[in-house]
Design a protein around this motif. Sequence first.
Motif, PDB file in Angstrom:
ATOM      1  N   GLU A  27       0.849  -1.081  -0.034  1.00  0.00           N
ATOM      2  CA  GLU A  27       0.066  -0.039   0.005  1.00  0.00           C
ATOM      3  C   GLU A  27       0.785   1.179   0.129  1.00  0.00           C
ATOM      4  O   GLU A  27       1.821   1.448   0.982  1.00  0.00           O
ATOM      5  N   VAL A  28       0.732   2.195  -0.985  1.00  0.00           N
ATOM      6  CA  VAL A  28       1.657   3.393  -1.220  1.00  0.00           C
ATOM      7  C   VAL A  28       0.905   4.595  -1.034  1.00  0.00           C
ATOM      8  O   VAL A  28       0.063   4.768  -1.585  1.00  0.00           O
ATOM      9  N   VAL A  29       1.599   5.329  -0.295  1.00  0.00           N
ATOM     10  CA  VAL A  29       0.996   6.814   0.003  1.00  0.00           C
ATOM     11  C   VAL A  29       2.091   7.922  -0.419  1.00  0.00           C
ATOM     12  O   VAL A  29       3.289   7.608   0.112  1.00  0.00           O
ATOM     13  N   GLY A  30       1.711   8.589  -1.239  1.00  0.00           N
ATOM     14  CA  GLY A  30       2.804   9.549  -1.857  1.00  0.00           C
ATOM     15  C   GLY A  30       2.636  11.085  -1.148  1.00  0.00           C
ATOM     16  O   GLY A  30       1.205  11.519  -1.226  1.00  0.00           O
ATOM     17  N   ILE A  31       3.412  11.663  -0.520  1.00  0.00           N
ATOM     18  CA  ILE A  31       3.382  13.096   0.077  1.00  0.00           C
ATOM     19  C   ILE A  31       4.060  14.157  -0.807  1.00  0.00           C
ATOM     20  O   ILE A  31       5.267  13.688  -1.471  1.00  0.00           O
ATOM     21  N   ALA A  32       3.355  15.197  -1.080  1.00  0.00           N
ATOM     22  CA  ALA A  32       3.865  16.332  -2.043  1.00  0.00           C
ATOM     23  C   ALA A  32       3.153  17.344  -1.799  1.00  0.00           C
ATOM     24  O   ALA A  32       2.350  17.533  -1.306  1.00  0.00           O
ATOM     25  N   ARG A  33       3.906  18.763  -1.961  1.00  0.00           N
ATOM     26  CA  ARG A  33       3.193  19.832  -1.916  1.00  0.00           C
ATOM     27  C   ARG A  33       2.154  20.245  -2.973  1.00  0.00           C
ATOM     28  O   ARG A  33       1.019  20.557  -2.699  1.00  0.00           O
ATOM     29  N   ARG A  34       2.611  19.719  -4.179  1.00  0.00           N
ATOM     30  CA  ARG A  34       1.404  20.118  -5.261  1.00  0.00           C
ATOM     31  C   ARG A  34       1.314  18.618  -5.878  1.00  0.00           C
ATOM     32  O   ARG A  34       2.305  17.823  -6.195  1.00  0.00           O
ATOM     33  N   LEU A  35       0.042  18.064  -5.907  1.00  0.00           N
ATOM     34  CA  LEU A  35      -0.189  16.696  -6.225  1.00  0.00           C
ATOM     35  C   LEU A  35      -0.430  16.700  -7.586  1.00  0.00           C
ATOM     36  O   LEU A  35      -0.824  17.681  -8.394  1.00  0.00           O
ATOM     37  N   PRO A  36      -0.190  15.297  -8.193  1.00  0.00           N
ATOM     38  CA  PRO A  36      -0.289  15.131  -9.665  1.00  0.00           C
ATOM     39  C   PRO A  36      -1.666  15.064  -9.709  1.00  0.00           C
ATOM     40  O   PRO A  36      -2.396  14.664  -9.125  1.00  0.00           O
ATOM     41  N   ASP A  37      -2.227  15.038 -11.179  1.00  0.00           N
ATOM     42  CA  ASP A  37      -3.549  14.545 -11.516  1.00  0.00           C
ATOM     43  C   ASP A  37      -3.739  12.978 -11.188  1.00  0.00           C
ATOM     44  O   ASP A  37      -2.867  12.240 -11.193  1.00  0.00           O
ATOM     45  N   ARG A  38      -4.726  12.561 -10.657  1.00  0.00           N
ATOM     46  CA  ARG A  38      -5.123  11.444 -10.195  1.00  0.00           C
ATOM     47  C   ARG A  38      -5.333  10.474 -11.239  1.00  0.00           C
ATOM     48  O   ARG A  38      -6.263  10.554 -12.024  1.00  0.00           O
ATOM     49  N   ALA A  39      -4.402   9.407 -11.667  1.00  0.00           N
ATOM     50  CA  ALA A  39      -4.369   8.639 -12.605  1.00  0.00           C
ATOM     51  C   ALA A  39      -5.511   7.429 -12.348  1.00  0.00           C
ATOM     52  O   ALA A  39      -5.507   7.200 -11.162  1.00  0.00           O
ATOM     53  N   SER A  40      -6.271   7.151 -13.514  1.00  0.00           N
ATOM     54  CA  SER A  40      -7.250   6.103 -13.111  1.00  0.00           C
ATOM     55  C   SER A  40      -6.599   4.952 -12.876  1.00  0.00           C
ATOM     56  O   SER A  40      -5.844   4.576 -13.362  1.00  0.00           O
ATOM     57  N   GLY A  41      -7.223   4.149 -11.622  1.00  0.00           N
ATOM     58  CA  GLY A  41      -6.751   3.087 -11.201  1.00  0.00           C
ATOM     59  C   GLY A  41      -5.452   2.948 -10.581  1.00  0.00           C
ATOM     60  O   GLY A  41      -5.039   2.188 -10.023  1.00  0.00           O
ATOM     61  N   SER A  42      -4.921   4.383 -10.008  1.00  0.00           N
ATOM     62  CA  SER A  42      -3.843   4.277  -9.522  1.00  0.00           C
ATOM     63  C   SER A  42      -3.639   3.583  -8.161  1.00  0.00           C
ATOM     64  O   SER A  42      -4.695   3.988  -7.359  1.00  0.00           O
ATOM     65  N   ARG A  43      -2.745   2.912  -7.696  1.00  0.00           N
ATOM     66  CA  ARG A  43      -2.801   2.581  -6.311  1.00  0.00           C
ATOM     67  C   ARG A  43      -2.340   3.260  -5.484  1.00  0.00           C
ATOM     68  O   ARG A  43      -2.200   2.973  -4.102  1.00  0.00           O
ATOM     69  N   VAL A  44      -1.725   4.474  -5.596  1.00  0.00           N
ATOM     70  CA  VAL A  44      -0.876   5.379  -4.800  1.00  0.00           C
ATOM     71  C   VAL A  44      -2.183   6.272  -4.215  1.00  0.00           C
ATOM     72  O   VAL A  44      -2.831   7.047  -4.821  1.00  0.00           O
ATOM     73  N   ALA A  45      -2.230   6.326  -2.791  1.00  0.00           N
ATOM     74  CA  ALA A  45      -2.986   7.471  -1.984  1.00  0.00           C
ATOM     75  C   ALA A  45      -2.016   8.561  -2.015  1.00  0.00           C
ATOM     76  O   ALA A  45      -1.177   8.496  -1.689  1.00  0.00           O
ATOM     77  N   TRP A  46      -2.789   9.988  -2.111  1.00  0.00           N
ATOM     78  CA  TRP A  46      -1.975  10.995  -2.137  1.00  0.00           C
ATOM     79  C   TRP A  46      -2.315  11.974  -0.889  1.00  0.00           C
ATOM     80  O   TRP A  46      -3.450  12.096  -0.513  1.00  0.00           O
TER      81      TRP A  46
END
Length: 354
Positions: A27-46
Amino acid sequence: MRIVVTGATGNVGTALLRHLVEHTDHEVVGIARRLPDRASGSRVAWVSTDLTDPSCQPILDSTFRGAGAVVHLAWGFQPSHDLGYLAELGVQGTRRVLSAVAAAQVPHLVHMSSVGAYSPKRGNTPVDEDYPTDGVPGSPYSQHKAQAERLLDAFSAASPDVRVTRMRPGIIGQRSAGSALLRYALPALLPARVLRLVPVLPLDGSLQIPMVHADDVADAFGRVLATGESGAFNLAAGLPVTTADIAQALGARHLQVPRRIVRGAVAGSWHARLQPIDPGWIDLAHDVPLLDCGRAERDLGWQPTHSGVAVLEEVVQPMANADSGRTPVLRPRTVLGGLSDAVRDKPVAYRRRP
């Protein structure tokens, strides 16, 4: 396992997330100041937060809770004229991450250090992970990386139950980072195609720079997360990149110019706000040691799949084409965008961040 990655939208972060999504079931969680567009089906929570803002602390604390590992990649290279901001992000941001790791009782921290954390080389013999990490004098980037290493020393002493891994790669490249690297290296109003028109490369011929591909770095991170190995790991391709390699990649003729003259020219143009590279990068390029990667090979079974020259060529061509990724950090670079930034925010080399 739940893995939280800071700086997840950058050069290494995008490669690591790609690796984790394609090769693991974490289970992957990404932290960033500016978030990317959420890709359809991506397993990454932002999760969006700014490590330079003290108000990020409770966000980090809650996001890290329940994580099996935290990978800390977040770092800044610009604005090069605002050392206070860069220290706040790199050094104080690391301090905040360490505090959150302790508060959330995360068992494993993997920190992105750098070849730049090492003290100046004493020759051309590759060094192992026991080489001093006091940084290169004159390079703010190097000094901040060394300061982060001291924070890790204190944290390890105070939190012996946390496994701490320090990754020390050479200069990292990949195709999708072309626009980002160009944005940091070239005046905003010059088009990317000028790189194809460089007739002469005025540099000291003594340069030897360890490089490594972002995918190879991501693979090493994946192996550390799988094995739980702690301590430090050097990461670099087999042979360093030389001045002659850089000239060939640019299609230029090398013109021998002593280091001190190159540094003076870079310093003068940087102080005049004509280009965004501070002179400390010249010190760093000449003074970083070559890397002995024997420990990564023995303990992780890691081998680079790209040569240093291959990484250089993969970086130079995309820079000339202004290739880009899908995140705000790796966004396309254009002259029009540079003009817009200059009018709205001032050039990247010295504008202040929120």
